[in-house]
Design an enzyme around this catalytic site. Sequence first.
Site, PDB file in Angstrom:
ATOM      1  N   GLY A   3      12.892  -2.106   1.611  1.00 29.55           N
ATOM      2  CA  GLY A   3      12.221  -0.851   2.616  1.00 29.55           C
ATOM      3  C   GLY A   3      10.635  -0.959   2.600  1.00 29.55           C
ATOM      4  N   VAL A   4      10.184  -0.621   3.318  1.00 28.15           N
ATOM      5  CA  VAL A   4       8.492   0.013   3.834  1.00 28.15           C
ATOM      6  C   VAL A   4       8.177   1.068   2.201  1.00 28.15           C
ATOM      7  CG1 VAL A   4       7.472   0.248   5.279  1.00 28.15           C
ATOM      8  CG2 VAL A   4       9.460  -0.319   5.897  1.00 28.15           C
ATOM      9  N   GLY A   5       7.438   1.026   2.115  1.00 32.56           N
ATOM     10  CA  GLY A   5       6.768   1.825   1.307  1.00 32.56           C
ATOM     11  C   GLY A   5       5.407   1.051  -0.463  1.00 32.56           C
ATOM     12  N   SER A   6       5.384   1.693  -0.969  1.00 34.93           N
ATOM     13  CA  SER A   6       4.589   1.633  -1.665  1.00 34.93           C
ATOM     14  C   SER A   6       5.870   1.569  -3.150  1.00 34.93           C
ATOM     15  CB  SER A   6       4.010   3.203  -2.503  1.00 34.93           C
ATOM     16  OG  SER A   6       2.834   2.899  -1.791  1.00 34.93           O
TER      17      SER A   6
ATOM     18  N   GLU B 231      12.473  -6.096   7.435  1.00 37.28           N
ATOM     19  CA  GLU B 231      11.785  -5.855   8.917  1.00 37.28           C
ATOM     20  C   GLU B 231      10.604  -5.590   8.678  1.00 37.28           C
ATOM     21  OE1 GLU B 231      13.669  -1.402   9.489  1.00 37.28           O
ATOM     22  OE2 GLU B 231      11.317  -0.832   8.616  1.00 37.28           O
TER      23      GLU B 231
ATOM     24  N   ASN C 103       8.992  10.930   6.629  1.00 35.74           N
ATOM     25  CA  ASN C 103       8.954   9.716   7.877  1.00 35.74           C
ATOM     26  C   ASN C 103       9.747   9.336   8.894  1.00 35.74           C
ATOM     27  OD1 ASN C 103       6.428   8.979   6.024  1.00 35.74           O
ATOM     28  ND2 ASN C 103       7.596   7.405   4.946  1.00 35.74           N
TER      29      ASN C 103
ATOM     30  N   GLY D 184      14.407   1.696   9.306  1.00 32.89           N
ATOM     31  CA  GLY D 184      15.619   0.261   9.184  1.00 32.89           C
ATOM     32  C   GLY D 184      16.593   0.802   8.043  1.00 32.89           C
TER      33      GLY D 184
END
Lengths: 488, 488
Positions: A261-264, A288, A378, A382
Amino acid sequence: MTVPSDADRIAGDVRVVTAAAAADSIAEDAAVAVSGFGSVGYPKAVPQALAASGRDLSLTIISGGSVGDEIDTELVEAGAIARRYPFQTRAASRAAINEDSIAFHDRHIAGLGDDVAFGTLPTPDVAVVEAVSVGEDWFVPSTSIGQTPSFVRNADRLVVEVNDAQPLDLRRLHDVYLPAMPPHREPIPLRRADERIGTPRIPFDADALTAVVRTDTRDATYTFREPTPEVRDLAANLGAFLSDEVRRNPVCEDVVHLQFGVGSIGNALMGELESIDVGGRDLVYYGEVIQDGLLNMLDAGLLSSASATSLALTVEGQDRLFADLNAYADQVVVRPANVSNAPSIIRRLGVLAVNSAVEVDLYGHVNATHVRGTNVVNGIGGSSDFSRHAAVSVIALPSTAAGGDVSRIVPMATHVDLTEHDVSVVVTEQGVADLRGLAPRERAAELITECAHPSFREDLRAYVERAERTGGHIPHDLETAFDWRSAE
Amino acid sequence: MTVPSDADRIAGDVRVVTAAAAADSIAEDAAVAVSGFGSVGYPKAVPQALAASGRDLSLTIISGGSVGDEIDTELVEAGAIARRYPFQTRAASRAAINEDSIAFHDRHIAGLGDDVAFGTLPTPDVAVVEAVSVGEDWFVPSTSIGQTPSFVRNADRLVVEVNDAQPLDLRRLHDVYLPAMPPHREPIPLRRADERIGTPRIPFDADALTAVVRTDTRDATYTFREPTPEVRDLAANLGAFLSDEVRRNPVCEDVVHLQFGVGSIGNALMGELESIDVGGRDLVYYGEVIQDGLLNMLDAGLLSSASATSLALTVEGQDRLFADLNAYADQVVVRPANVSNAPSIIRRLGVLAVNSAVEVDLYGHVNATHVRGTNVVNGIGGSSDFSRHAAVSVIALPSTAAGGDVSRIVPMATHVDLTEHDVSVVVTEQGVADLRGLAPRERAAELITECAHPSFREDLRAYVERAERTGGHIPHDLETAFDWRSAE
């Protein structure tokens, strides 16, 4: 990097106008679909011109994913956005949504192009997109694709920003595949993460092209926090779990497909991938976004290939990528989000998905979006596309928030984005809870013992005891489900 | 209906044994995967023999969907089941699960075959299946397919019940398609609901065949309640919505694909389909069960074709179908659940999905499984497979339960099976709330006005006012979210 000539950037009889002129062509209450995903590849000059126009705007903004400050800060602060779909990551947009000055609905990423095509979301009056080059009926997108092909196909009109700061050779990474409308849609013919099934260009109806604008501005990319010791421990636990899992799971027999997943946290976990022992298996990324951590893996020869819909790199990461695009093109494919996040392909490849969350409850429900069930962070993005369809769905999160004052393992999630049916394994810095095949009461015991922070375990066990007095398949004490620490 | 000869039922060198002998071959703590879906096509004699054996059994039972009393009543009452996956509909199994004497985890139907293949659920020691005929390395399933092909492929051993009460010509309806393991899985090549992409037979490894048993017992099928006036009003509202929707939704331009959930409401809604005005469009059913209501539609020439994984008919419905199987075979296809419920195909065809629920909350989250968040009813079944991937996801439910004392439109769902991201439209006997594109506060207003029962609207509005004092994107007052009627 050679400076491309104008002829490379703009082909055919295409009229270039100022951003202000392009902005003027957009109606006050227009539904505007914009390119952009993972905070890159979004239009910059036209949103800024709209924000600076002084007009009384009430726009509907639909993006593929997160976009930069030009849209989710400047347009927000200008009071120009009335509605926003489906994801955002900026403080200004988040505040406006939580104060109800922007109407927001977050949607799954994979289906967003169809949401626009089917009329589930408003039909865009205009698509405003960033490109590295444009012709009379095509353009090449820049650092992300997202749902731009669907936006362009369904919008009445098109405005293209050709950004000289984005290298022309990005076209070497792109693979645009356009599905037909149901019920005449064909199976997506993708069989390998590094396969190309389309073209670098997004086509459009030449009559729809309203304006082309020249820009020369870098993406306002993500910046990542340095991983805390807690996140490093989390990453180590995840690495140990994955090293075991690839040996026992039959879908990993020859090759391991991963998504992060996205992010830090996602970025930190990607960075720690180097420590996973995959026993000589091929390692492939099918996700993604591509973040800096993955670039390290590619550079070190630890990753065979990476497929995503966005090059969500830091500025430094972009510089590394842009300096050697032709070499990366052998291993990196950027796809529309309806392919990168496609349920059928995630399942077909047997992806192991790793995503983060706000909180996880004792029975395996995941809140990925809303603090205390009310304030959106946020959006779901996805995470459900991957978790719902992965061969193994891992939720990786620190066991606490707010400096240790708040447990992220809770009795009942205050908002549910992933259900108990979609979570295989939970990992915190404390340990690993493998929930597969377990009944709810067993999941609760496992999560408390393996994943909760020691300072919350006693209160969580007390909750379960209270709840078991009510009984039922999923024991809950609804009176104290959200106020469990102060109870009794 | 002609009585088939033994040669038709059993081909090759296959040894027939008694049900008791077959039951004896199953270990006390075996993981047993059984055929059956929609309460039909499940094995009968071997479960009964296990229940009557007097042995101290602690079995794990994995079915494709719901099965009959022989398994979910008799085996339960014999105390023989320790674990149960993924769905059940009988009072005995429901009570045992809610009393925690059976460990239960409900799972999505589409992925259940993969759950077994990937090791997410226990690997079956033995598959016990019902067939209309069997050979040395194949059998033809009876009135349902479910995930039986995957169960058989992954089980160490196989027991086949050949049921003379199930017509041999059921083979004319079946289309068994077996996907490969990821990452070598191919796209499912189905492009039309009435297409056949496989064979009528389920293959197996000849060495795995442990026993064949002869039976002659009808399915203990569903019985449906007569629709109440409330359900008739609900069906009328749904019909009006669908009549409008097929005209405005581009996926319905030439042909309308519908799915309806299982149960009395689903059956009643299927029956009311006759009143939908589809404006001359072709009407096709692509769902998981075929109930009696659909048979009426087929007989009346109102439906072009029907695809499902189960012939979940009443005994009367089965009699009608069995009397004319060859004629129905032109329009009816029975598939494995990994095809009938496949995310990719539901999306590819643009299915309009209609499912029911226990309760829906003001922001569009759906509880489909647990009363007061604790007591399971049946399980999630395929409702999320369809709702999550449909072009339009409709939740149809009466606005109240318990004779009007309980609102099914609630501030916060006590359990979430379908999230706010997966619900397009809610229909009750009061009206239709089209939630598409709406922000959470707008959804709440729409649901209260259009769908809630008038006697609950004031209390629901009071909840929203209280919640708005806290603010946020999704306003909630967590203190009174589950106790909203007695608050203030």
